[in-house]
Scaffold this active site. Sequence first.
Site, PDB file in Angstrom:
ATOM      1  N   ASP A   1       0.850  -1.195   0.000  1.00  8.30           N
ATOM      2  CA  ASP A   1       0.000   0.000   0.000  1.00  8.30           C
ATOM      3  C   ASP A   1       0.890   1.250   0.000  1.00  8.30           C
ATOM      4  O   ASP A   1       1.793   1.379   0.832  1.00  8.30           O
ATOM      5  CB  ASP A   1      -0.856  -0.052   1.276  1.00  8.30           C
ATOM      6  CG  ASP A   1      -1.952   0.979   1.294  1.00  8.30           C
ATOM      7  OD1 ASP A   1      -2.423   1.377   0.218  1.00  8.30           O
ATOM      8  OD2 ASP A   1      -2.364   1.371   2.422  1.00  8.30           O
TER       9      ASP A   1
ATOM     10  N   HIS B   1      -7.856   9.866   3.761  1.00  7.14           N
ATOM     11  CA  HIS B   1      -7.365   8.912   4.751  1.00  7.14           C
ATOM     12  C   HIS B   1      -7.702   9.351   6.176  1.00  7.14           C
ATOM     13  O   HIS B   1      -7.823  10.539   6.452  1.00  7.14           O
ATOM     14  CB  HIS B   1      -5.848   8.761   4.613  1.00  7.14           C
ATOM     15  CG  HIS B   1      -5.442   8.077   3.343  1.00  7.14           C
ATOM     16  ND1 HIS B   1      -4.837   8.729   2.302  1.00  7.14           N
ATOM     17  CD2 HIS B   1      -5.585   6.786   2.939  1.00  7.14           C
ATOM     18  CE1 HIS B   1      -4.595   7.868   1.313  1.00  7.14           C
ATOM     19  NE2 HIS B   1      -5.052   6.684   1.674  1.00  7.14           N
TER      20      HIS B   1
ATOM     21  N   SER C   1     -12.837   4.225   4.662  1.00  3.47           N
ATOM     22  CA  SER C   1     -13.449   3.828   5.931  1.00  3.47           C
ATOM     23  C   SER C   1     -14.720   4.637   6.166  1.00  3.47           C
ATOM     24  O   SER C   1     -14.817   5.796   5.767  1.00  3.47           O
ATOM     25  CB  SER C   1     -12.462   4.053   7.090  1.00  3.47           C
ATOM     26  OG  SER C   1     -11.574   2.955   7.183  1.00  3.47           O
TER      27      SER C   1
ATOM     28  N   ASP D   1      -8.771   0.808   6.344  1.00  5.44           N
ATOM     29  CA  ASP D   1      -7.801   0.637   7.429  1.00  5.44           C
ATOM     30  C   ASP D   1      -8.354   1.233   8.726  1.00  5.44           C
ATOM     31  O   ASP D   1      -8.464   0.556   9.748  1.00  5.44           O
ATOM     32  CB  ASP D   1      -6.468   1.309   7.048  1.00  5.44           C
ATOM     33  CG  ASP D   1      -5.391   1.087   8.094  1.00  5.44           C
ATOM     34  OD1 ASP D   1      -5.633   0.325   9.060  1.00  5.44           O
ATOM     35  OD2 ASP D   1      -4.296   1.668   7.973  1.00  5.44           O
TER      36      ASP D   1
END
Length: 311
Positions: A82, A180, A216, A258
Site C-alpha cells: 500500500d 485517509h 473507511s 484501514d
Amino acid sequence: MPLVTSTEMFKKAYEGGYAIGAFNVNNMEIIQGITEAAKECNSPVILQVSKGARAYANRTYLVKLVEAAEIETGLPIVLHLDHGDSFETCKSCIDDGFTSVMIDASSKSFEENIAITKQVVDYAHAHGVVVEAELGTLAGVEDEVSVSAEDSSYTRPEDVQEFVQRTGCDSLAIAIGTSHGAYKFKPGTKPQLRFDILEEVQKRLPGFPIVLHGSSSVPQDYVKMINENGGHMPDAIGVPEDQLRQASKLAVCKINIDSDLRLAMTGTIRKYFNEHPGDFDPRQYLKPARANIKELVKHKIVDVLGSDNKI
Ligand code: G3H
Ligand code: 13P
Ligand code: ZN
C-alpha cells in the site's frame, strides 16, 4: 492455492458489479480477523501492507503471516504493498513475494508520476506482479506524509487515458472526495463523493479497474466505545456505506479500509480494560478485538462490497 494477483479478481468484480476489500494488516490478529471473515463469506480478499506496517513488523513477518492465512483458509489472497513511495520499496516487496504493489507518485508532476510508475511496471510485470498507480491526491495522513484538504485535488478525467497507456499500470486509484484517516468530512456537512468524476473516468477507460483509497466509514459505535472508555476522539465522519456500494457497482474494483479496523480494535481493547482492569494476558484482550474485526469485515463484504460467494 498460492498467493494470487488481482487480475482475475478485478475482471470478475468489474463484470459482476462488486468490489474487493483491501484491508490493511499490521499483526497476526488483524490478519486472522480479516481472513476468517472472508472465509466465512466465501470472498476473495486483498491484504495490504503499508511502508509503515513493514517497518513496524519488519519485512519478513507480515509476508509469512499472510502465507499462513492462505494455508489456513485456502482463499485467493492478494498480498499488496500500500502506498509504495519509491521504485526501491516496490522492488523490495516484489522480491519478497508480494503479488501486487502500489506506486504512489501522485504528489509528483504528471510526467514524473508517469516515469516512476512505468519503471515499477516494467520490473513488476517481468516478475508476474501487478501494479496500482494513483492520479489525483487525497487529503489525510498516510505514513509520515500528511496532505491538507486544501492541497488535495480531484483526479482530472482528461488525464487518465494517457496515464494508463504510457505507464501500463493494471489499476488506478483516483481522488473523488475520499480521504485517509477518521476525520474525512467537516462535522455538520453532508459527505458526497464525486460520482460525476468516477463516471467520466469509467467512460474513458472502459473495463479498467479503479481503486478507492480512504474508504473507511468510521462506525459511530466504535467511536462511542472509544470515548466511553477513556478516549477523546472529536467528531469523526467517514464515507457513507451506501456511496461505497454505489461505487462498487461502477468501475471501482478495490476499496481500501484501514481506519475502521483500527477503531474496532482500539474500541474493543479500551472497553475490555475498563471492564477487566486487573487483566494482563494479551490473549484475553486481543481475542475480542480479533472477533470484532472479523464481524466488521463480514459486514463490509456482505453489505457494502458485495464480494461474498464470489469464489
Ligand atoms: O493509507 C494509509 C493506510 O491507512 C496505512 O496507514 O501508513 O499508518 O500504516 P499507515
Ligand atoms: P482509511 O483511512 O479510510 O481506512 O483508508 C485506508 C487506505 O486508503 C489505505 O491505503
Ligand atoms: Zn490509501
